[in-house]
Design a protein around this motif. Structure first.
Motif, PDB file in Angstrom:
ATOM      1  N   ALA A 170      37.196  40.558  50.264  1.00 25.66           N
ATOM      2  CA  ALA A 170      35.934  40.861  49.577  1.00 25.66           C
ATOM      3  C   ALA A 170      35.033  39.651  49.718  1.00 25.66           C
ATOM      4  O   ALA A 170      35.342  38.570  49.211  1.00 25.66           O
ATOM      5  CB  ALA A 170      36.182  41.179  48.113  1.00 25.66           C
ATOM      6  N   SER A 171      33.912  39.814  50.408  1.00 23.74           N
ATOM      7  CA  SER A 171      33.146  38.647  50.820  1.00 23.74           C
ATOM      8  C   SER A 171      31.660  38.937  50.879  1.00 23.74           C
ATOM      9  O   SER A 171      31.238  40.096  50.954  1.00 23.74           O
ATOM     10  CB  SER A 171      33.641  38.214  52.215  1.00 23.74           C
ATOM     11  OG  SER A 171      32.889  37.139  52.726  1.00 23.74           O
ATOM     12  N   GLY A 172      30.883  37.865  50.877  1.00 26.20           N
ATOM     13  CA  GLY A 172      29.473  38.002  51.190  1.00 26.20           C
ATOM     14  C   GLY A 172      29.243  38.172  52.676  1.00 26.20           C
ATOM     15  O   GLY A 172      28.141  38.497  53.107  1.00 26.20           O
ATOM     16  N   ARG A 173      30.286  37.952  53.477  1.00 25.53           N
ATOM     17  CA  ARG A 173      30.186  38.128  54.926  1.00 25.53           C
ATOM     18  C   ARG A 173      29.949  39.598  55.277  1.00 25.53           C
ATOM     19  O   ARG A 173      30.307  40.498  54.520  1.00 25.53           O
ATOM     20  CB  ARG A 173      31.468  37.649  55.597  1.00 25.53           C
ATOM     21  CG  ARG A 173      31.696  36.143  55.464  1.00 25.53           C
ATOM     22  CD  ARG A 173      33.055  35.729  55.989  1.00 25.53           C
ATOM     23  NE  ARG A 173      33.240  34.284  55.896  1.00 25.53           N
ATOM     24  CZ  ARG A 173      33.511  33.481  56.921  1.00 25.53           C
ATOM     25  NH1 ARG A 173      33.647  33.978  58.141  1.00 25.53           N
ATOM     26  NH2 ARG A 173      33.651  32.177  56.745  1.00 25.53           N
ATOM     27  N   GLN A 174      29.384  39.833  56.438  1.00 17.36           N
ATOM     28  CA  GLN A 174      29.122  41.195  56.858  1.00 17.36           C
ATOM     29  C   GLN A 174      30.412  41.873  57.322  1.00 17.36           C
ATOM     30  O   GLN A 174      31.414  41.217  57.664  1.00 17.36           O
ATOM     31  CB  GLN A 174      28.061  41.241  57.966  1.00 17.36           C
ATOM     32  CG  GLN A 174      28.538  40.744  59.294  1.00 17.36           C
ATOM     33  CD  GLN A 174      27.501  40.814  60.399  1.00 17.36           C
ATOM     34  OE1 GLN A 174      27.738  40.281  61.458  1.00 17.36           O
ATOM     35  NE2 GLN A 174      26.348  41.443  60.206  1.00 17.36           N
ATOM     36  N   TYR A 175      30.382  43.196  57.361  1.00  9.69           N
ATOM     37  CA  TYR A 175      31.552  43.968  57.768  1.00  9.69           C
ATOM     38  C   TYR A 175      32.007  43.597  59.172  1.00  9.69           C
ATOM     39  O   TYR A 175      33.212  43.421  59.429  1.00  9.69           O
ATOM     40  CB  TYR A 175      31.251  45.465  57.678  1.00  9.69           C
ATOM     41  CG  TYR A 175      32.268  46.314  58.396  1.00  9.69           C
ATOM     42  CD1 TYR A 175      33.602  46.338  57.978  1.00  9.69           C
ATOM     43  CD2 TYR A 175      31.899  47.064  59.514  1.00  9.69           C
ATOM     44  CE1 TYR A 175      34.543  47.089  58.658  1.00  9.69           C
ATOM     45  CE2 TYR A 175      32.841  47.818  60.186  1.00  9.69           C
ATOM     46  CZ  TYR A 175      34.157  47.827  59.745  1.00  9.69           C
ATOM     47  OH  TYR A 175      35.086  48.569  60.433  1.00  9.69           O
ATOM     48  N   GLU A 191      29.494  42.189  52.308  1.00 10.49           N
ATOM     49  CA  GLU A 191      28.136  41.977  51.804  1.00 10.49           C
ATOM     50  C   GLU A 191      28.095  41.984  50.273  1.00 10.49           C
ATOM     51  O   GLU A 191      27.265  42.607  49.642  1.00 10.49           O
ATOM     52  CB  GLU A 191      27.190  43.053  52.358  1.00 10.49           C
ATOM     53  CG  GLU A 191      27.160  43.167  53.872  1.00 10.49           C
ATOM     54  CD  GLU A 191      26.309  42.101  54.551  1.00 10.49           C
ATOM     55  OE1 GLU A 191      25.980  41.102  53.896  1.00 10.49           O
ATOM     56  OE2 GLU A 191      25.985  42.283  55.743  1.00 10.49           O
ATOM     57  N   ASN A 192      29.046  41.268  49.668  1.00 11.57           N
ATOM     58  CA  ASN A 192      29.127  41.163  48.208  1.00 11.57           C
ATOM     59  C   ASN A 192      29.223  42.517  47.508  1.00 11.57           C
ATOM     60  O   ASN A 192      28.695  42.717  46.416  1.00 11.57           O
ATOM     61  CB  ASN A 192      27.947  40.368  47.645  1.00 11.57           C
ATOM     62  CG  ASN A 192      28.210  38.879  47.668  1.00 11.57           C
ATOM     63  OD1 ASN A 192      29.352  38.441  47.585  1.00 11.57           O
ATOM     64  ND2 ASN A 192      27.167  38.091  47.786  1.00 11.57           N
ATOM     65  N   ASN A 234      20.821  45.216  44.758  1.00  9.47           N
ATOM     66  CA  ASN A 234      20.539  46.109  43.646  1.00  9.47           C
ATOM     67  C   ASN A 234      21.369  45.721  42.424  1.00  9.47           C
ATOM     68  O   ASN A 234      22.459  45.148  42.550  1.00  9.47           O
ATOM     69  CB  ASN A 234      20.881  47.557  44.029  1.00  9.47           C
ATOM     70  CG  ASN A 234      19.877  48.144  44.992  1.00  9.47           C
ATOM     71  OD1 ASN A 234      18.713  47.767  45.003  1.00  9.47           O
ATOM     72  ND2 ASN A 234      20.332  49.071  45.823  1.00  9.47           N
ATOM     73  N   ARG A 235      20.880  46.038  41.252  1.00 10.82           N
ATOM     74  CA  ARG A 235      21.617  45.734  40.023  1.00 10.82           C
ATOM     75  C   ARG A 235      22.968  46.446  39.975  1.00 10.82           C
ATOM     76  O   ARG A 235      23.897  45.984  39.322  1.00 10.82           O
ATOM     77  CB  ARG A 235      20.795  46.123  38.799  1.00 10.82           C
ATOM     78  CG  ARG A 235      19.764  45.075  38.403  1.00 10.82           C
ATOM     79  CD  ARG A 235      19.412  45.200  36.928  1.00 10.82           C
ATOM     80  NE  ARG A 235      18.600  44.082  36.501  1.00 10.82           N
ATOM     81  CZ  ARG A 235      19.062  42.896  36.151  1.00 10.82           C
ATOM     82  NH1 ARG A 235      20.365  42.669  36.208  1.00 10.82           N
ATOM     83  NH2 ARG A 235      18.254  41.931  35.760  1.00 10.82           N
ATOM     84  N   THR A 236      23.058  47.570  40.646  1.00  9.02           N
ATOM     85  CA  THR A 236      24.295  48.364  40.621  1.00  9.02           C
ATOM     86  C   THR A 236      25.327  47.871  41.616  1.00  9.02           C
ATOM     87  O   THR A 236      26.433  48.425  41.686  1.00  9.02           O
ATOM     88  CB  THR A 236      23.959  49.828  40.923  1.00  9.02           C
ATOM     89  OG1 THR A 236      23.138  49.887  42.106  1.00  9.02           O
ATOM     90  CG2 THR A 236      23.205  50.463  39.766  1.00  9.02           C
ATOM     91  N   ALA A 237      24.981  46.862  42.403  1.00  7.29           N
ATOM     92  CA  ALA A 237      25.863  46.430  43.489  1.00  7.29           C
ATOM     93  C   ALA A 237      26.440  45.050  43.203  1.00  7.29           C
ATOM     94  O   ALA A 237      25.709  44.112  42.923  1.00  7.29           O
ATOM     95  CB  ALA A 237      25.095  46.390  44.803  1.00  7.29           C
ATOM     96  N   ASP A 238      27.750  44.942  43.255  1.00  8.34           N
ATOM     97  CA  ASP A 238      28.438  43.660  43.236  1.00  8.34           C
ATOM     98  C   ASP A 238      29.890  43.913  43.623  1.00  8.34           C
ATOM     99  O   ASP A 238      30.321  45.059  43.766  1.00  8.34           O
ATOM    100  CB  ASP A 238      28.341  42.951  41.879  1.00  8.34           C
ATOM    101  CG  ASP A 238      28.868  43.788  40.719  1.00  8.34           C
ATOM    102  OD1 ASP A 238      30.047  44.221  40.779  1.00  8.34           O
ATOM    103  OD2 ASP A 238      28.127  43.999  39.750  1.00  8.34           O
ATOM    104  N   LYS A 239      30.644  42.859  43.795  1.00  8.86           N
ATOM    105  CA  LYS A 239      32.041  43.006  44.189  1.00  8.86           C
ATOM    106  C   LYS A 239      32.842  43.769  43.135  1.00  8.86           C
ATOM    107  O   LYS A 239      33.762  44.519  43.466  1.00  8.86           O
ATOM    108  CB  LYS A 239      32.671  41.635  44.427  1.00  8.86           C
ATOM    109  CG  LYS A 239      32.170  40.899  45.654  1.00  8.86           C
ATOM    110  CD  LYS A 239      32.927  39.584  45.821  1.00  8.86           C
ATOM    111  CE  LYS A 239      32.435  38.779  46.998  1.00  8.86           C
ATOM    112  NZ  LYS A 239      33.196  37.518  47.150  1.00  8.86           N
ATOM    113  N   GLY A 240      32.491  43.562  41.873  1.00  8.66           N
ATOM    114  CA  GLY A 240      33.207  44.260  40.810  1.00  8.66           C
ATOM    115  C   GLY A 240      32.990  45.756  40.850  1.00  8.66           C
ATOM    116  O   GLY A 240      33.936  46.545  40.692  1.00  8.66           O
ATOM    117  N   ALA A 241      31.738  46.177  41.062  1.00 10.51           N
ATOM    118  CA  ALA A 241      31.448  47.607  41.153  1.00 10.51           C
ATOM    119  C   ALA A 241      32.184  48.224  42.332  1.00 10.51           C
ATOM    120  O   ALA A 241      32.738  49.327  42.245  1.00 10.51           O
ATOM    121  CB  ALA A 241      29.947  47.828  41.271  1.00 10.51           C
ATOM    122  N   ALA A 242      32.198  47.517  43.463  1.00  8.24           N
ATOM    123  CA  ALA A 242      32.909  48.021  44.638  1.00  8.24           C
ATOM    124  C   ALA A 242      34.402  48.123  44.364  1.00  8.24           C
ATOM    125  O   ALA A 242      35.055  49.112  44.749  1.00  8.24           O
ATOM    126  CB  ALA A 242      32.653  47.102  45.829  1.00  8.24           C
TER     127      ALA A 242
END
Length: 289
Positions: A60-65, A84-85, A206-214
């Protein structure tokens, strides 16, 4: 609050190796990778053993797929990549979820960066699409940083004109991202997430997007509980992900807020902390480095 360990490896059930872990999720930079950006050699035999046990391993990373897929190319089958976080989650080349930015927001961010540069700031924008990352700066110092995280990147005249689903805008600051670039993005904090993801990086999503939501979406899809989830992180973009797991570990080198938020601590990224902790908790012999 994390426990205050007598040793760096704070794992309450580690001696028995009896933890029912079904999902292991780890950040990359500052967590799994050492400071030289190297994957520990012992990871590959450990992944084979985890697969044998039915435990899913997910970077799980800020790096791209595309970057993550290349790094794990030999073992990517069945692996879930939280890229992508958390804005883009992919398994076996199939998108599981994404959370694209409105194109107008991406444009506003790009124009904000242009104004920062005009005022003398040494910062550059990376507009992150599903197919590639797009940049306007062409100097080698900036592109060298981009290449570390975005193997699929393109230099374009105008990043606001790209034809791609934009899922994140990342800003690289040659100074301190936390103290210079992030404050300059205050206008976006009311409607979007402005996350300091490293010493030099700020990500806007977006506010709905983060590693936790994923991660929570992945847990629901797989029927895996927080009690069956182990997570490792070191920086502010890992906080929500740590909240989604009962087995949450801050690396000993982590940001102070991450150390406060995680339940446990692991040895540092330079001390093979992820592998040492997984081996201890699951009762797996530690592979040679």
């Amino acid at each position: 609050m994390p426990a205050t360990p007598a040793s760096l490896l704070d794992t309450p059930t580690s001696r028995s190796g009896s933890a029912d872990i079904r999902l292991i999720v780890t950040d990359m930079d500052g967590t799994l990778l050492d400071d030289a950006k190297r994957i520990p050699g012992g990871l590959w035999p450990m992944l084979a053993e985890l697969r044998r046990r039915g435990v899913l391993f997910s970077p799980a990373s800020g790096r791209q797929y595309a970057t993550l897929a290349r790094q794990f190319a030999e073992v990517a089958e069945g692996m879930v990549f939280i890229a992508e976080n958390g804005t883009y989650v992919v398994r076996d080349g199939v998108e599981l979820s994404s959370d694209p930015l409105d194109r107008s927001v991406a444009g506003d961010l790009a124009r904000t960066v242009r104004r920062l540069v005009a005022s003398g700031a040494d910062v550059g924008a990376v507009v992150c699409g599903k197919r590639a990352a797009y940049v306007e700066r062409t100097d080698e110092a900036f592109l060298a940083e981009v290449r570390k995280y975005y193997v699929e990147h393109r230099v374009v005249e105008d990043v606001t004109a790209v034809e791609d689903d934009v899922i994140k805008v990342a800003l690289f600051d040659f100074g301190s991202a936390e103290h210079t670039t992030a404050p300059a993005l205050e206008a976006f904090t009311a409607t979007h997430q402005v996350v300091v993801s490293g010493e030099h990086w700020v990500d806007v999503m977006n506010r709905t997007a983060d590693k936790g939501a994923a991660l929570r979406g992945l847990q629901r899809e797989l029927g895996i509980t927080p009690a069956q989830t182990m997570v490792f992180g070191d920086y502010l973009n890992d906080l929500q992900m740590l909240d989604a797991a009962e087995w949450s570990y801050a690396m000993s080198n982590a940001h102070p807020e991450v150390l406060r938020r995680a339940r446990h601590r692991a040895p540092s990224n330079n001390d093979n902390g992820v592998l040492r902790t997984v081996a201890e908790v699951l009762g797996i012999p530690l592979p040679p480095a």
